[in-house]
Scaffold this motif. Structure first.
Motif, PDB file in Angstrom:
ATOM      1  N   THR A 125       0.859  -1.170   0.000  1.00  0.00           N
ATOM      2  CA  THR A 125       0.000   0.000   0.000  1.00  0.00           C
ATOM      3  C   THR A 125       0.900   1.226   0.000  1.00  0.00           C
ATOM      4  O   THR A 125       2.110   1.116   0.177  1.00  0.00           O
ATOM      5  N   GLY A 145      -2.955   0.489  -3.478  1.00  0.00           N
ATOM      6  CA  GLY A 145      -1.886  -0.478  -3.713  1.00  0.00           C
ATOM      7  C   GLY A 145      -0.528   0.150  -3.493  1.00  0.00           C
ATOM      8  O   GLY A 145      -0.377   1.340  -3.227  1.00  0.00           O
ATOM      9  N   ALA A 178      -5.484  -2.953  -7.896  1.00  0.00           N
ATOM     10  CA  ALA A 178      -6.294  -2.147  -6.986  1.00  0.00           C
ATOM     11  C   ALA A 178      -7.013  -1.009  -7.700  1.00  0.00           C
ATOM     12  O   ALA A 178      -8.109  -0.611  -7.290  1.00  0.00           O
ATOM     13  N   THR A 385      -8.267  -5.280  -2.827  1.00  0.00           N
ATOM     14  CA  THR A 385      -7.480  -4.263  -2.148  1.00  0.00           C
ATOM     15  C   THR A 385      -8.028  -3.963  -0.759  1.00  0.00           C
ATOM     16  O   THR A 385      -9.243  -4.001  -0.530  1.00  0.00           O
TER      17      THR A 385
END
Length: 476
Positions: A125, A145, A178, A385
């Motif tokens: 992330t 992401g 994501a 995600t």
């Protein structure tokens, strides 16, 4: 060209409009800046915009197309580099371009800013303490992401059609999944890492871009692929341009499909469903699709990841502090980074040799697997995600092993192909509620052409551009 018109084009389309003089580079850049002003306050994808674009070739294939560089690994002369860390914040300005930056300029990209990254790229992330979280354009409570989350959010939200990214454990492919994008991790050695690096992250790291279309991936790869001076690899070059190859269907392929890798926990049903949909589509396109999972030692993968990542982080942190002429201050890095650096500092040469041997064992096993099939189709992450805060790199309750386990448990399908150096590509083939779900296609070493050909077929069979994210520059 207004913002709504601008966001309808991919990079190839914008380049065609500029070449035909239906729009000027200045107009296109103005639209990109307006798009950034409109959406980035809601995303936090950009960490800097430049008062004027970096110099570029007016003769390049993408001359005048707006572009952003990720604030990690790649260097541009005169531009700050902070790698998402307080250790570097405001303290380093690159004196020269890296080779890939030189090629982006030669391709004609009009680079006008930097995108966010987690600290030293070691997260799935993008939520660095230094700059705060980057939000997902589809749902701002969720992650975009990592570690190329800033790049992916900017492309998905319409700021630019394509942006620089890099990948050491899934950092191109996870954000592509994501944010609903195309993300190619090329083969080790396909794109240049020099002169600052020979094999970033012991060979796990590779540089490229995230994009909205397969043809943009192909066109950018045409523009930047190939070794640079002194590179440790010189893999076979394509016989034809990738941009030409994607117009030609591949031969009938034998394709393996797997939704759970050795040692991993079960995969979320939405991720499984996306893989199954791609498998059915490939069968309908005439290919042979069979259930098959690579057979390798999961412990070898996890142990080598732990050693290779922590040793690289330790060397990077000590090298940065030394280059800045100041002692390393552990309080200037996040808690999990600090734990990983300490673990890396305690390693011995034999530990690194053991990790490289494990890397070789896993690579040989995957080589044998691809001896029996042409492609492998998998999920990208074990679940869609995650909410912001789930992967907290500043969590002081985790040691180095705990942090690595948490990150690689989530991205259970990506890091394998960093270890092997083989190419892998992500397409936005599924959904989980309002969030995109990507599917990964992996191939033998050097087989980017096959990946792109199959991706182009899937792009036609499963078009993904009709729905826009909640946060998108065209929405006004």
């Amino acid at each position: 060209m207004n913002v709504a018109e601008y966001t309808r084009y991919d990079a190839t389309g914008l380049a065609e409009e500029i070449l035909a003089r239906r729009v000027s580079p200045a107009e296109v850049l103005a639209a990109a800046r307006a798009a950034a002003d409109r959406v980035d306050p809601h995303l936090n994808a950009l960490i800097e915009t430049f008062p004027r674009p970096l110099e570029y070739s007016a003769d390049g294939a993408f001359a005048g197309v707006p572009f952003l560089i990720k604030d990690l690994i790649l260097h541009a002369a005169g531009v700050r580099n902070e790698s998402g860390s307080r250790l570097l914040a405001g303290r380093y300005v690159a004196q020269a371009d890296s080779e890939l930056m030189t090629r982006f300029r030669r391709a004609g990209f009009a680079t006008f800013g930097r995108t966010a990254t987690p600290e030293f790229g070691f997260n799935a992330t993008t939520e660095a303490v230094l700059k705060g979280p980057t939000r997902n354009p589809w749902n701002p409570g969720f992650s975009a992401g990592g570690s190329s989350g800033g790049a992916a959010a900017a492309v998905a939200a319409g700021i630019v059609p394509v942006a620089h990214a890099n990948d050491g454990g899934g950092s191109i492919r996870i954000p592509a999944s994501a944010c609903g994008l195309v993300g190619l991790k090329p083969s080790r050695g396909r794109t240049p890492a020099g002169p600052d690096f020979g094999m970033p992250l012991h060979g796990l790291g590779i540089e490229f871009v995230v994009a909205r279309t397969v043809r943009d991936c192909a066109g950018v790869l045409d523009a930047v692929e190939g070794p640079d001076c002194g590179a440790p690899f010189n893999i076979e070059r394509p016989g034809l341009r990738y941009s030409n190859l994607i117009g030609t269907p591949p031969r009938r392929l034998r394709i393996a499909l797997s939704t759970r890798f050795p040692g991993s926990a079960p995969t979320d049903p939405d991720c499984v469903a996306a893989v199954q949909k791609v498998g059915r589509t490939l069968e309908q396109l005439g290919h042979i699709v069979e259930l098959a999972t690579p057979d390798y030692h999961a412990d070898s993968l996890s142990e080598s990841n732990l050693t290779l990542w922590t040793s690289f982080l330790a060397a990077s942190a000590m090298g940065i502090a030394g280059a800045l002429g100041r002692p390393f201050d552990p309080d200037e890095v996040e808690a999990c980074t600090r734990a990983c650096i300490a673990h890396g500092m305690a390693l011995k040469a034999l530990d690194l040799e053991r990790a490289l041997a494990q890397m070789n064992d896993v690579s040989r096993a995957i080589g044998r697997f691809f001896g029996a099939c042409d492609l492998l189709v998998t999920p990208v992450t074990r679940m869609p995600t995650v909410p912001l805060g789930y992967l907290d790199q500043n969590d002081d309750t985790l040691d180095a092993r705990g942090w690595c386990n948490k990150v690689f448990d989530y991205c259970a399908f990506t890091s394998l192909f960093n270890l092997t150096g083989t190419p892998a590509l992500v397409l936005p083939a599924g959904k989980s509620g309002d969030l995109p779900v990507g599917v990964q296609l992996a191939a033998p070493m050097g087989a980017e052409a096959t990946l792109l050909q199959v991706a182009a077929l899937l792009e036609q069979a499963l078009p993904w551009g009709q729905t826009l994210p909640l946060i998108h520059a065209s929405r006004g």
